[in-house]
Scaffold this active site. Sequence first.
Site, PDB file in Angstrom:
ATOM      1  N   ASP A  44       0.826  -1.216   0.000  1.00 56.65           N
ATOM      2  CA  ASP A  44       0.000   0.000   0.000  1.00 56.65           C
ATOM      3  C   ASP A  44       0.862   1.269   0.000  1.00 56.65           C
ATOM      4  O   ASP A  44       0.333   2.375  -0.071  1.00 56.65           O
ATOM      5  CB  ASP A  44      -0.915   0.027   1.235  1.00 56.65           C
ATOM      6  CG  ASP A  44      -2.111  -0.892   1.075  1.00 56.65           C
ATOM      7  OD1 ASP A  44      -2.256  -1.473  -0.018  1.00 56.65           O
ATOM      8  OD2 ASP A  44      -2.887  -1.037   2.040  1.00 56.65           O
ATOM      9  N   ASP A  46     -12.921  26.190 -40.736  1.00 60.74           N
ATOM     10  CA  ASP A  46     -12.321  24.949 -40.249  1.00 60.74           C
ATOM     11  C   ASP A  46     -13.246  24.236 -39.270  1.00 60.74           C
ATOM     12  O   ASP A  46     -13.391  23.011 -39.308  1.00 60.74           O
ATOM     13  CB  ASP A  46     -10.984  25.237 -39.546  1.00 60.74           C
ATOM     14  CG  ASP A  46      -9.882  25.570 -40.538  1.00 60.74           C
ATOM     15  OD1 ASP A  46      -9.926  25.024 -41.657  1.00 60.74           O
ATOM     16  OD2 ASP A  46      -9.006  26.380 -40.211  1.00 60.74           O
ATOM     17  N   GLY A  62     -12.070  15.368 -42.847  1.00 58.22           N
ATOM     18  CA  GLY A  62     -11.725  15.565 -44.250  1.00 58.22           C
ATOM     19  C   GLY A  62     -11.129  14.348 -44.912  1.00 58.22           C
ATOM     20  O   GLY A  62     -11.660  13.245 -44.841  1.00 58.22           O
ATOM     21  N   MET A  63      -9.977  14.543 -45.576  1.00 59.06           N
ATOM     22  CA  MET A  63      -9.332  13.493 -46.351  1.00 59.06           C
ATOM     23  C   MET A  63      -8.392  12.637 -45.501  1.00 59.06           C
ATOM     24  O   MET A  63      -7.704  11.757 -46.030  1.00 59.06           O
ATOM     25  CB  MET A  63      -8.519  14.129 -47.484  1.00 59.06           C
ATOM     26  CG  MET A  63      -9.355  14.822 -48.539  1.00 59.06           C
ATOM     27  SD  MET A  63     -10.345  13.637 -49.476  1.00 59.06           S
ATOM     28  CE  MET A  63      -9.043  12.779 -50.360  1.00 59.06           C
TER      29      MET A  63
END
Length: 508
Positions: free
Chosen positions: A36, A294, A429-430
Site C-alpha cells: 500500500d 475549419d 476531411g481526407m
Amino acid sequence: MKLAYWMYAGPAHIGTLRIASSFNNVHAIMHAPLGDDYFNVMRSMLERDRHFTPVTASIVDRHVLARGSQEKVINNIIKKDKEEKPDLVVLTPTCTSSILQEDLQNFVQRASIETTSDVILADVNHYRVNELQASDRTLAQIVAFYINKINNKQKSDLKKTVKPSVNIIGMLSLGFHHQHDLVDLKRMFNDLDIEINQVIPDNASIQDLYNLPKAWFNCIPYREAGLSTAQLLADKFNMPYVDIAPMGLSNIKTFVCRIQSILAMLGCHRNYEKYVELQTKYMSQAAWFSRSIDCQNLTDKTAIVFGDATHAAAMTKILVREMGVHVLWSGTYCINDRQWFTSEVENLCSKVLITDDHNIVGDMIANSEPNAIFGTQMERHIGKRLNIPCGVISSPVHIQNFPLSYKPFLGYEGTNQIADLIYNSFTLGMEDHLLDLFGGHDTIDAVTNTLSSDNLVTWSPEALQELTKIPGFVRGKVKRNTEKFAIAQGYHVISLEVMYEAKENVKT
C-alpha cells in the site's frame, strides 16, 4: 468498497496523502501493509518534483499482527517529530489496515503528549469514501483544526485586506493540469485587480491557514477538492465563494460575473464586461475559431464525455454551446455529485450516465459509436480498441497529463488548448483516405458492441483482406456490425460468406 482491476478514483488514503504532501512541512504517516506504500513512487514519477515531503509508512507486519500496532505507530510519530520537526503529522490507515480495528485516535492522543508538532488522525471512512471525497474532507479537517484555534479576540482582530483578495482552494498534488491551471488563474485575478491572499494546500504552510479569513472571497476551481473547506469558511466567517470552474468561454463569463456580484455585495462596485469582451475577442482564439470554416467540419459530429464532475460538465458545455458538436451522452464517476452534475448537463445531451464501473462506460461507448471520445485514460484505452479517437480531459492522471509544456484547461489560455484538443481529436476531411493510401490504418482485433463480452469472434485472413478495401471512415462501423451479426448468428469465425450475409442482412 469493491474489488476492481480499474478504479476511476483511488482508495481514500491516497486522497489524504495528496493533501498532506501538498502542504509544506506537513508529514503523513500511513499505517499500512507492504504493497500500500506506493504513493512516494507515484508522485515522484508523475510530477517529477524533487521537493516534496515523502510519506512515511508504518508497516503492518507479522509482529504487529501478533502484538498490536500501538507501540510501533506511536514510536513512528515521535521519531518523525524529532527528525523532521514538522508543523503537523497526519496519521492515516488504509482499507487493509483498517481491518485490524485498532483505536488509532488513542494512539494519536498518546503520541501528542511527547511531540512538539500537532498530530491528527485523518477523519475519513476508508470503506465508504474514495480518493476525491477523502481529499476534500481531509483538507477541510486540517483547515478546521487550525481555524478553531482562533479565539474570539483574534477573530475580531482579523481584518480584510485593503484591496479585494481571494483564496484559491483545492490546488493539490497529482491534480489534472493543476499547476498549469494555477498559473492562468493567477493571471486572470491579476487582470481583474484582485490580490491572491492564499493558495491552499499547494506549497502552503500551516501558518498560512490563519490568514484565510483575511480574503474577501474564496475560489474553488474544482468541486472534487475544496468545496467542504469553502463551506466551512462560509459558516464560520461568512465568506462567499465561487465554485464555478472557469473552463470554456461560457463558464469563464459566468465565473467573472459571479465575482463581480460578490464584490458588489461587499461594497466594491466594478464592471468587468469590457474585460470579458476583450479577452474573448483577442486573448482567446477559441471564439473566432468556433465560427471559422475549419470548425464547420465539426458540424454533425458526435461525441461522448466522461470524467470527474467538474471537467465532464464543463467539457459538455464547450462541445455543445461553443463548438457545435452533438454530445450523445455525458457522464461522471463522481456518484456523490450526481444531483449537481445532472442539473448541469441534462439539457445538453440525450442521456446522463452516473457510474464508476468502466465496463458499463465501455459498453455505452461501443453501442453509441461516437466520432470522438472526451474522457479519462480509461476511455482512451477503450477508444483504441474501438478505433475511436479520444481526448483526455480528466483524471485519473497519467504521465501524459504532466506535460513539460504549458497546457492549462482553465482561463482564456485554457480555451485555446481545449479548442485544439477538440479539433485534433476528430478524424476530418481526407485524413482517413490518406491514411488508407499510405497504409496508416491497422485493423483492430475483434470487438463487439459490448466490450465486457466474452463472446469474441475471429476473422479469417480473406475476410480481413476484404475489410481493408472498405473506406476507413466507415470501416470501423462495418466491422462492428459484422461482428454483432456473427455473434447473434452463433458464428465463431467471420469468413467472406459471413461478411456478405451480414451485408445482405443490413439491406433487408
